[in-house]
Design a protein around this motif. Structure first.
Motif, mmCIF file in Angstrom:
data_model
loop_
_atom_site.group_PDB
_atom_site.id
_atom_site.type_symbol
_atom_site.label_atom_id
_atom_site.label_comp_id
_atom_site.label_asym_id
_atom_site.label_seq_id
_atom_site.Cartn_x
_atom_site.Cartn_y
_atom_site.Cartn_z
ATOM 1 N N TYR A 124 0.828 -1.199 0.000
ATOM 2 C CA TYR A 124 0.000 0.000 0.000
ATOM 3 C C TYR A 124 0.869 1.259 0.000
ATOM 4 N N ILE A 125 1.899 1.260 0.858
ATOM 5 C CA ILE A 125 2.775 2.428 0.944
ATOM 6 C C ILE A 125 3.545 2.616 -0.366
ATOM 7 N N ALA A 126 4.059 1.532 -0.935
ATOM 8 C CA ALA A 126 4.803 1.623 -2.197
ATOM 9 C C ALA A 126 3.907 2.175 -3.302
ATOM 10 N N ASN A 127 2.676 1.699 -3.372
ATOM 11 C CA ASN A 127 1.728 2.136 -4.400
ATOM 12 C C ASN A 127 1.350 3.601 -4.206
ATOM 13 N N LYS A 128 1.117 3.981 -2.952
ATOM 14 C CA LYS A 128 0.726 5.368 -2.663
ATOM 15 C C LYS A 128 1.862 6.334 -2.990
ATOM 16 N N LEU A 129 3.086 5.972 -2.636
ATOM 17 C CA LEU A 129 4.237 6.825 -2.936
ATOM 18 C C LEU A 129 4.408 6.996 -4.449
ATOM 19 N N MET A 130 4.344 5.893 -5.180
ATOM 20 C CA MET A 130 4.582 5.961 -6.620
ATOM 21 C C MET A 130 3.460 6.712 -7.335
ATOM 22 N N LYS A 131 2.205 6.343 -7.074
ATOM 23 C CA LYS A 131 1.100 6.899 -7.855
ATOM 24 C C LYS A 131 0.615 8.245 -7.325
ATOM 25 N N GLY A 132 0.611 8.413 -6.008
ATOM 26 C CA GLY A 132 0.023 9.619 -5.427
ATOM 27 C C GLY A 132 0.996 10.744 -5.174
ATOM 28 N N TYR A 133 2.294 10.457 -5.180
ATOM 29 C CA TYR A 133 3.266 11.504 -4.841
ATOM 30 C C TYR A 133 4.357 11.650 -5.897
ATOM 31 N N ILE A 134 4.873 10.561 -6.410
ATOM 32 C CA ILE A 134 5.770 10.649 -7.557
ATOM 33 C C ILE A 134 4.966 10.979 -8.806
ATOM 34 N N GLY A 135 3.768 10.383 -8.923
ATOM 35 C CA GLY A 135 2.869 10.719 -10.020
ATOM 36 C C GLY A 135 2.997 9.841 -11.247
ATOM 37 N N SER A 136 3.554 8.649 -11.069
ATOM 38 C CA SER A 136 3.671 7.685 -12.163
ATOM 39 C C SER A 136 2.980 6.390 -11.749
ATOM 40 N N ALA A 137 2.570 5.604 -12.734
ATOM 41 C CA ALA A 137 2.011 4.276 -12.440
ATOM 42 C C ALA A 137 3.045 3.189 -12.656
ATOM 43 N N ASN A 138 4.319 3.564 -12.687
ATOM 44 C CA ASN A 138 5.386 2.585 -12.924
ATOM 45 C C ASN A 138 5.707 1.776 -11.669
ATOM 46 N N ILE A 139 4.695 1.076 -11.164
ATOM 47 C CA ILE A 139 4.911 0.108 -10.090
ATOM 48 C C ILE A 139 4.263 -1.194 -10.534
ATOM 49 N N ASP A 140 5.065 -2.219 -10.678
ATOM 50 C CA ASP A 140 4.534 -3.526 -11.036
ATOM 51 C C ASP A 140 5.193 -4.564 -10.134
ATOM 52 N N THR A 141 4.788 -5.797 -10.287
ATOM 53 C CA THR A 141 5.155 -6.811 -9.309
ATOM 54 C C THR A 141 5.415 -8.144 -9.989
ATOM 55 N N ASN A 142 6.188 -8.989 -9.315
ATOM 56 C CA ASN A 142 6.410 -10.329 -9.867
ATOM 57 C C ASN A 142 5.123 -11.138 -9.927
ATOM 58 N N SER A 143 4.078 -10.697 -9.243
ATOM 59 C CA SER A 143 2.763 -11.335 -9.381
ATOM 60 C C SER A 143 2.235 -11.208 -10.808
ATOM 61 N N ARG A 144 2.717 -10.214 -11.537
ATOM 62 C CA ARG A 144 2.344 -10.062 -12.941
ATOM 63 C C ARG A 144 2.624 -11.343 -13.720
ATOM 64 N N LEU A 145 3.697 -12.041 -13.341
ATOM 65 C CA LEU A 145 4.129 -13.209 -14.097
ATOM 66 C C LEU A 145 3.195 -14.396 -13.896
ATOM 67 N N CYS A 146 2.427 -14.396 -12.804
ATOM 68 C CA CYS A 146 1.576 -15.566 -12.548
ATOM 69 C C CYS A 146 0.092 -15.245 -12.529
ATOM 70 N N MET A 147 -0.292 -14.007 -12.201
ATOM 71 C CA MET A 147 -1.704 -13.741 -11.934
ATOM 72 C C MET A 147 -2.386 -12.811 -12.930
ATOM 73 N N SER A 148 -1.632 -12.126 -13.784
ATOM 74 C CA SER A 148 -2.256 -11.079 -14.594
ATOM 75 C C SER A 148 -3.300 -11.641 -15.561
ATOM 76 N N SER A 149 -3.081 -12.853 -16.078
ATOM 77 C CA SER A 149 -4.073 -13.454 -16.984
ATOM 78 C C SER A 149 -5.380 -13.725 -16.247
ATOM 79 N N ALA A 150 -5.274 -14.244 -15.036
ATOM 80 C CA ALA A 150 -6.479 -14.521 -14.248
ATOM 81 C C ALA A 150 -7.209 -13.233 -13.908
ATOM 82 N N VAL A 151 -6.459 -12.189 -13.540
ATOM 83 C CA VAL A 151 -7.058 -10.898 -13.214
ATOM 84 C C VAL A 151 -7.821 -10.349 -14.413
ATOM 85 N N ALA A 152 -7.164 -10.352 -15.571
ATOM 86 C CA ALA A 152 -7.788 -9.790 -16.770
ATOM 87 C C ALA A 152 -9.046 -10.560 -17.158
#
Length: 498
Positions: A124-152
């Protein structure tokens, strides 16, 4: 004079409860501790009898958890260029580098690559810092490699990233279809629950769809050694067969789902012969599978990496979901498409938006109202205007020079990403690579300009969410060794200095 007699340290045995950090099953564990005013030692580990994920069961990894507490090989102090430094020095340099990178190149030149090993609070803190204060959505995770298809696929089908099943459904279903998963090895505690359910209910059928004959096949009534990559044809063929058999009650389905006619039209071209040819299966085995699915009053399709990790992973998951929607085998006991994750807190990361294409609370980065709601809640000075770089794209952007700063937390992408050589080239070119980890040496740390010592499972305090979306506590029992800190603490210190 008589010298006072020194009292020995009072030692007491205590029970501490936490959650196993290894996989997405989310087993509760009981830790027996010996506690004195001077130290805590962990004595034994057992499964928590009342925890609804495992009811006291543990796999071989869980039963050997205590062996991971050895401080040998731990990263105990921050380092810069391989030399130990204090926290102030390390966080000053990181904060200055992020700030100067944003000033010179813009917010999108900064990126975080995080991990399902993080607690939800860290995420939560990492996401808030990146998106709400740095202002970029460049935060991704190794979960992308296993879960992104199921999420989509869940989002495409339901409009939201939801899991419409829980573990008890595995035990009360008439038919369990296991596809793309060697559950006996990958999720042994769930496999034990399935084994026990099958023993208690001899009428329960298990069908395994897998190119290989794995240990999971030992409980299968039918094994379909499908041709790799042909899952969509199999489940679209099932949908077509169900329609031809009159199994689909269109009036019922249309009361809760849209697009049935279009879906059937796209699948109806597949005959049993077509499926047999595409999937390289015996036609009698296919018919036996289709009949079992159509005749059962309750069905769970249990799917994992063999479905998700594919160039057509979203379509594979969608084909499974379509069969459950079309045959009204969802939102009932023992029914539904059940994606089983691999990591301990991939779900928690999704819940707080720790991916480049989503916001906290499953809200959407493409929706202006959602962006406004999160910005207001965070009191954030800035928000990204669209999606950020996903895992593979992120490392491509590092290699091309678009991303100048990357902070990697709790993961080893040189080993886990699909193209090791490309990841190594990218990290070697990056202006600054920061790595937070518990070990002093791994393949990714070889490229770190700054290494930060993070706390491990027995030292962390927060929450994790398992594959059935059950939230459990992970309790800190031991103090972090050396000068190690929690991931959320490190992020907050850097954010404060920015």
């Amino acid at each position: 004079m008589n010298m006072p007699t020194r009292q020995p340290d009072m030692m007491s045995e205590q029970l501490r409860q936490t959650t196993c950090p290894y996989c997405g099953v989310g087993c509760g564990v009981d830790i027996s501790c010996n506690v004195s005013p001077r130290a805590i030692t962990l004595d034994t580990v057992k499964g928590t009898p009342e925890h609804p994920a495992n009811y006291g069961r543990l796999c071989v990894k869980g039963t050997n958890l205590l062996e991971t507490n050895d401080v040998n090989g731990r990263l105990l102090h921050p380092t810069m260029a391989g030399q130990s430094v204090d926290w102030d020095t390390a966080t000053d340099v990181i904060a200055d580098k992020i700030t100067s990178t944003i000033a010179q190149y813009g917010a999108d030149a900064v990126a975080f690559y995080v991990s399902g090993q993080l607690l939800t609070e860290d995420y939560y803190i990492a996401n808030k810092l990146m998106k709400g204060y740095i202002g970029s959505a460049n935060i991704d995770t190794n979960s992308r490699l296993c879960m992104s298809s199921a999420v989509a696929a869940y989002k495409r089908a339901f409009g939201e990233d939801v899991v419409p099943c829980d573990y008890t459904d595995l035990e009360c279903t008439d038919l369990l279809v296991i596809t793309g998963s060697n559950a006996a090895w990958a999720h042994p505690v769930l496999f034990q629950r399935i084994q026990r359910a099958k023993l208690k209910n001899p009428n329960m059928k298990v069908i395994v769809v897998d190119p290989r004959k794995t240990e999971t096949c030992t409980i299968a009534d039918l094994h379909l050694p499908i041709k790799p990559g042909s899952d969509v044809a199999l489940f679209n063929g099932l949908l077509s067969y169900a329609n031809a058999q009159g199994r689909i009650n269109k009036s019922i389905v249309e009361s809760y789902a849209e697009g049935l006619d279009e879906t059937l039209k796209s699948a109806n071209a597949l005959t049993l012969d077509d499926v047999a040819e595409v999937c390289d299966l015996d036609i009698n085995s296919i018919k036996a599978f289709f009949d079992a699915f159509c005749e059962a009053s309750s069905v769970i399709t249990f799917y994992s990496m063999g479905v998700n990790q594919s160039s057509a992973g979203v379509d594979k998951a969608q084909a499974i979901i379509n069969c459950h929607l079309a045959m009204d085998l969802i939102a009932k006991d023992g029914c539904g498409p059940f994606s089983i994750t691999g990591q301990p807190n991939a779900m928690g990361g999704r819940e707080v938006g720790g991916l480049a294409n989503m916001l906290a609370a499953h809200m959407d980065l493409e929706n202006p109202e959602h962006i406004s709601a999160v910005k207001t809640y965070w009191n954030a000075p800035v928000m990204p205007k669209g999606q950020g770089l996903k895992a593979v794209d992120l490392f491509n952007a590092i290699e091309s020079g678009k991303v100048k700063f990357v902070w990697i937390m709790g993961t080893n992408p040189v080993v886990s990403m699909p193209n090791r050589g490309q990841v190594e080239r990218a990290l070697s070119k990056c202006d600054m690579v920061v790595v937070s980890d518990i070990v002093e040496s791994n393949d990714t740390l070889n490229y770190a300009h700054i290494a930060l010592p993070a706390s491990g499972w027995s030292e962390k305090d927060g929450t994790v969410t398992n594959s059935e979306r059950r939230i459990s506590r992970q309790r800190g029992i031991l103090p972090p060794p050396g000068s190690a800190k929690h991931d959320w603490q490190i992020l907050c210190e850097v954010a404060g200095k920015m």
